[in-house]
Design a protein around this motif. Structure first.
Motif, PDB file in Angstrom:
ATOM      1  N   THR A 223      75.442  59.470  59.782  1.00 18.93           N
ATOM      2  CA  THR A 223      75.641  59.425  61.161  1.00 18.93           C
ATOM      3  C   THR A 223      75.326  60.659  61.820  1.00 18.93           C
ATOM      4  N   ASN A 224      76.201  61.636  61.268  1.00 18.92           N
ATOM      5  CA  ASN A 224      76.273  63.077  61.593  1.00 18.92           C
ATOM      6  C   ASN A 224      74.946  63.627  61.606  1.00 18.92           C
ATOM      7  N   ALA A 225      74.176  63.501  60.558  1.00 18.66           N
ATOM      8  CA  ALA A 225      72.826  63.970  60.229  1.00 18.66           C
ATOM      9  C   ALA A 225      71.890  63.735  61.403  1.00 18.66           C
ATOM     10  N   PHE A 226      71.778  62.107  61.482  1.00 14.53           N
ATOM     11  CA  PHE A 226      70.903  61.742  62.633  1.00 14.53           C
ATOM     12  C   PHE A 226      70.960  61.881  63.817  1.00 14.53           C
ATOM     13  N   ALA A 227      72.407  61.898  64.222  1.00 14.52           N
ATOM     14  CA  ALA A 227      72.809  62.346  65.524  1.00 14.52           C
ATOM     15  C   ALA A 227      72.349  63.789  65.881  1.00 14.52           C
ATOM     16  N   ALA A 228      72.590  64.585  65.083  1.00 14.77           N
ATOM     17  CA  ALA A 228      72.427  66.080  65.110  1.00 14.77           C
ATOM     18  C   ALA A 228      70.700  66.261  65.164  1.00 14.77           C
ATOM     19  N   GLY A 229      70.237  65.208  64.549  1.00 19.03           N
ATOM     20  CA  GLY A 229      68.755  65.372  64.173  1.00 19.03           C
ATOM     21  C   GLY A 229      67.996  65.249  65.635  1.00 19.03           C
ATOM     22  N   ILE A 319      70.900  64.135  75.231  1.00 20.90           N
ATOM     23  CA  ILE A 319      71.098  64.476  73.651  1.00 20.90           C
ATOM     24  C   ILE A 319      72.130  65.245  73.499  1.00 20.90           C
ATOM     25  N   GLY A 320      72.640  66.281  74.302  1.00 18.24           N
ATOM     26  CA  GLY A 320      73.887  66.795  74.162  1.00 18.24           C
ATOM     27  C   GLY A 320      75.130  66.360  74.432  1.00 18.24           C
ATOM     28  N   PHE A 321      75.283  65.274  75.450  1.00 17.01           N
ATOM     29  CA  PHE A 321      76.209  64.676  75.898  1.00 17.01           C
ATOM     30  C   PHE A 321      76.795  63.634  74.827  1.00 17.01           C
ATOM     31  N   GLY A 322      75.546  62.710  74.125  1.00 15.51           N
ATOM     32  CA  GLY A 322      76.093  61.968  73.179  1.00 15.51           C
ATOM     33  C   GLY A 322      76.470  62.639  71.879  1.00 15.51           C
ATOM     34  N   ASN A 323      75.770  63.596  71.352  1.00 18.88           N
ATOM     35  CA  ASN A 323      76.153  64.339  70.449  1.00 18.88           C
ATOM     36  C   ASN A 323      77.720  64.983  70.389  1.00 18.88           C
ATOM     37  N   GLY A 324      77.895  65.342  71.823  1.00 20.39           N
ATOM     38  CA  GLY A 324      79.209  65.928  72.033  1.00 20.39           C
ATOM     39  C   GLY A 324      80.241  64.845  71.719  1.00 20.39           C
ATOM     40  N   MET A 325      79.986  63.603  71.854  1.00 16.48           N
ATOM     41  CA  MET A 325      80.791  62.549  71.535  1.00 16.48           C
ATOM     42  C   MET A 325      81.044  62.016  69.938  1.00 16.48           C
ATOM     43  N   SER A 385      67.826  59.046  67.138  1.00 16.42           N
ATOM     44  CA  SER A 385      69.173  58.650  67.623  1.00 16.42           C
ATOM     45  C   SER A 385      69.585  57.169  67.457  1.00 16.42           C
ATOM     46  N   PHE A 386      68.509  56.438  67.559  1.00 13.87           N
ATOM     47  CA  PHE A 386      68.483  54.938  67.278  1.00 13.87           C
ATOM     48  C   PHE A 386      69.094  54.823  65.707  1.00 13.87           C
ATOM     49  N   ILE A 387      68.625  55.596  64.961  1.00  8.43           N
ATOM     50  CA  ILE A 387      69.179  55.324  63.512  1.00  8.43           C
ATOM     51  C   ILE A 387      70.634  55.797  63.251  1.00  8.43           C
ATOM     52  N   ALA A 388      70.995  56.820  64.107  1.00  9.92           N
ATOM     53  CA  ALA A 388      72.182  57.232  64.103  1.00  9.92           C
ATOM     54  C   ALA A 388      73.175  56.083  64.575  1.00  9.92           C
ATOM     55  N   LEU A 389      72.709  55.416  65.564  1.00  7.43           N
ATOM     56  CA  LEU A 389      73.644  54.230  66.162  1.00  7.43           C
ATOM     57  C   LEU A 389      73.955  53.245  65.049  1.00  7.43           C
ATOM     58  N   ILE A 390      72.556  53.008  64.380  1.00  7.41           N
ATOM     59  CA  ILE A 390      72.722  51.970  63.381  1.00  7.41           C
ATOM     60  C   ILE A 390      73.901  52.429  62.156  1.00  7.41           C
ATOM     61  N   THR A 391      73.515  53.585  61.715  1.00  6.54           N
ATOM     62  CA  THR A 391      74.459  54.049  60.530  1.00  6.54           C
ATOM     63  C   THR A 391      76.022  54.080  61.174  1.00  6.54           C
ATOM     64  N   SER A 392      76.164  54.321  62.479  1.00  5.53           N
ATOM     65  CA  SER A 392      77.426  54.362  63.023  1.00  5.53           C
ATOM     66  C   SER A 392      78.318  53.008  62.865  1.00  5.53           C
ATOM     67  N   ILE A 393      77.544  51.925  63.250  1.00  5.75           N
ATOM     68  CA  ILE A 393      77.966  50.469  63.151  1.00  5.75           C
ATOM     69  C   ILE A 393      77.988  50.111  61.682  1.00  5.75           C
ATOM     70  N   VAL A 394      77.222  50.622  60.747  1.00  8.89           N
ATOM     71  CA  VAL A 394      77.645  50.149  59.386  1.00  8.89           C
ATOM     72  C   VAL A 394      78.967  50.966  58.808  1.00  8.89           C
ATOM     73  N   THR A 395      79.124  52.202  59.180  1.00  7.36           N
ATOM     74  CA  THR A 395      80.012  52.850  58.881  1.00  7.36           C
ATOM     75  C   THR A 395      81.372  52.477  59.154  1.00  7.36           C
ATOM     76  N   ILE A 396      81.383  51.971  60.515  1.00  8.42           N
ATOM     77  CA  ILE A 396      82.613  51.430  61.112  1.00  8.42           C
ATOM     78  C   ILE A 396      82.779  49.958  60.076  1.00  8.42           C
ATOM     79  N   ARG A 397      81.993  49.352  59.873  1.00  5.95           N
ATOM     80  CA  ARG A 397      82.345  48.185  59.094  1.00  5.95           C
ATOM     81  C   ARG A 397      82.967  48.457  57.808  1.00  5.95           C
ATOM     82  N   ILE A 398      82.474  49.599  57.145  1.00  4.78           N
ATOM     83  CA  ILE A 398      82.788  50.082  55.864  1.00  4.78           C
ATOM     84  C   ILE A 398      84.319  50.471  56.008  1.00  4.78           C
ATOM     85  N   GLU A 399      84.500  51.092  57.169  1.00  3.91           N
ATOM     86  CA  GLU A 399      85.759  51.933  57.131  1.00  3.91           C
ATOM     87  C   GLU A 399      87.060  50.680  57.483  1.00  3.91           C
TER      88      GLU A 399
END
Length: 406
Positions: A223-229, A319-325, A385-399
Motif C-alpha cells: 500500500t505504501n509503495a503504490f500510494a507513493a508510486g 496526489i499529495g492530499f491522498g498520500n498525506g492520509m 493509486s488504484f492498485i494502492a486502494l486494492i492493497t489497502s482493502i486486502v490489508t484491512i481484511r488481513i488485519e
C-alpha cells in the motif's frame, strides 16, 4: 512502551523534539525535487539526453531503496543517533561534489552518495515508533510529514528561481548548507531512542525473514509503495511534460510543482488530527479514494481537449492530499508488525517504497519521451493509486482476520 524521558529541545539526553524529526525527514525530501525544474537545463549542460538525465531521479530512488535496507538494521544495532549523524555528513560532502561536477558521470557518482539523506525518513519513522504506540504513531508521523512537506513544497520554486538566476549548481550548494544545518541540529537535539539495541548486526539481518513472512507487513508495504508510486510517477514525467507539452520555463514549472506538496501537507494535517480517533484503516480507505477519483477526472479533462497546464496540475493536488492520509497510517501499520524491529521494518518498508518508486519514475519518464499529451502520465498515476486502494482493502481484511484469530 519503552520508558523514555519527554523530549527537551536541544538536549541530546532526551528524545528528539518534533522540530528535529521534521528537519531530518525534510532533508530526505529536498534532494529529490529541488532541481527538477532545472533538469532540462542540466541535460543541456552535460550534453546528455533527457532520458539519461532522468536517472538523477530514478537512479537516486533505486539507490535509496538499497540504502534503507542497510540503514534499518544498522539503527537497530547501533542506535538512531550515530547512524543519522554519519549519513548527514556524507550527504553534505556529496552535495558539494555534485555542484562541482563537470561531467554527467561525475555528477551521478556524487548523486549516488547523496542518497545517504534517505536515512532521515527511515530514522524519523523508527524514532516515532520508539516513542509511542501504533495509532498515536500514525498521528505523530502525520504531523512530522506535514512539517516535512513544507520542504518539497517550497523547494521546486526556489530551485527554479535559483536555476534561472545562478545556474543549476546553486541548488546543490543549497543542499550542502541544508545538510550542515540539520547535522548541527541533530547533534545537539537527537537523543538516542533505541534503548534495546540488538546484540549484533547479523542478528538484525537474520530478523528480516520474520518481516518477509508476514502478510500484514507486505500488505502495508505494498500500500505504501503504490500510494507513493503516484508521486514518483508524477516526478518522472511532470517536468518534461511541463516543458515540452505546455511550454513552461523553469520558474513557472517550479510554481506548478508546489501544488502537490500543498495537498500533501493538508493530508498530513488530517492524519495528525484524526488518525488516533478514526484509526489507520479508515484513513487508508479515505486517502485511497481521494486520489483515484480526481485522476479519472483529469484524464477526462485532458482528453476533452483542455490545453491549459491546470488540466493536469490542478488535479495533482489530490496526489499529495491522498498520500498525506495513506502514508502515515501505512507506515504505522508496518512498524507495528514487530515493534522490536522498528528500524528494520522502517528500512525494509522504505526500500520497497523507493524501489517501486524508482521503477515507476523511470517507466513514466520513458513513456514521456516524444509524448505530445499528459494522458500517459495521468494514466500511470491512476493505475498506481488504484492498485494502492486494492492493497489497502486486502490489508484491512488481513488485519481484521489476525485480530479475530488472537
Amino acid at each position: 512502551m519503552k520508558h523514555l524521558p519527554p523530549p527537551t529541545f536541544l538536549n541530546k539526553e532526551t528524545p528528539p523534539h518534533i522540530f528535529t524529526l521534521v528537519a531530518i525527514a525534510g532533508v530526505t525530501a529536498i534532494p529529490l525535487n529541488i532541481f527538477l525544474a532545472t533538469l532540462p537545463a542540466m541535460a543541456e549542460y552535460f550534453d546528455t539526453p533527457n532520458s539519461m538525465m532522468q536517472l538523477a531521479v530514478s537512479g537516486y530512488l533505486a539507490l535509496t531503496a538499497v540504502i534503507q535496507l542497510i540503514i534499518g538494521p544498522l539503527s537497530d544495532r547501533y542506535g538512531r543517533r550515530p547512524v543519522m549523524l554519519g549519513a548527514l555528513a556524507i550527504f553534505s560532502l556529496a552535495s558539494v561534489g555534485a555542484a562541482l561536477s563537470q561531467s554527467f558521470v561525475m555528477f551521478m557518482i556524487f548523486r549516488a552518495f547523496q542518497t545517504a539523506a534517505s536515512t532521515g525518513m527511515a530514522i524519523s519513522r523508527a524514532t516515532v515508533r520508539d516513542m509511542v504506540a501504533r495509532d498515536k504513531a500514525a498521528s505523530l508521523i502525520g504531523y512530522v510529514t506535514m512539517g516535512m512537506s513544507l520542504a518539497p513544497m517550497v523547494a521546486p520554486p526556489i530551485g527554479g528561481f535559483l536555476g534561472a538566476a545562478f545556474g543549476w549548481q546553486a541548488n546543490f550548494y543549497v543542499l550542502t548548507a541544508a545538510g550542515i544545518l540539520v547535522f548541527a541540529l541533530a547533534y545537539f537535539d537527537q537523543g538516542e531512542t533505541n534503548i534495546n539495541k540488538s546484540t549484533s548486526i547479523g542478528a538484525q539481518f537474520r530478523a528480516y525473514p520474520e518481516l518477509l513472512s508476514s502478510r500484514r507487513f507486505w500488505g502495508y508495504a505494498a500500500t505504501n509503495a503504490f500510494a507513493a508510486g503516484t508521486f514518483f510517477a508524477y516526478l518522472g514525467g511532470a517536468p518534461f511534460i511541463a516543458k515540452e507539452v505546455y511550454g513552461l520555463g523553469p520558474s513557472t514549472i517550479g510554481i506548478y510543482l508546489m501544488i502537490t506538496p500543498i495537498g500533501y501537507m493538508l493530508g498530513n494535517g488530517i492524519s495528525g488530527r484524526f488518525a488516533t480517533t478514526m484509526g489507520i484503516e479508515r484513513m487508508l480507505m479515505l486517502g485511497g479514494i481521494t486520489t483515484v477519483l480526481p485522476m479519472l477526472i483529469s484524464m477526462a479533462v485532458i482528453a476533452a481537449g483542455v490545453t491549459h497546464p491546470l488540466g493536469l496540475f490542478a488535479f495533482t493536488f489530490f496526489i499529495g492530499f491522498g498520500n498525506g492520509m495513506v502514508l502515515p497510517s501505512a507506515n504505522a501499520g508496518l512498524l507495528d508488525v514487530n515493534p522490536h524491529l522498528a528500524g528494520s521494518a522502517s528500512g525494509l518498508g522504505g526500500a520497497v517504497l523507493t524501489f517501486g518508486g524508482a521503477i515507476l519514475a523511470g517507466f513514466t519518464g520513458y513513456l514521456m519521451v516524444d509524448s505530445t499529451t499528459a494522458i500517459p502520465l495521468v494514466a500511470c498515476i491512476f493505475a498506481s493509486s488504484f492498485i494502492a486502494l486494492i492493497t489497502s482493502i486486502v490489508t484491512i481484511r488481513i488485519e481484521r482476520a489476525v485480530r479475530i484469530a488472537t
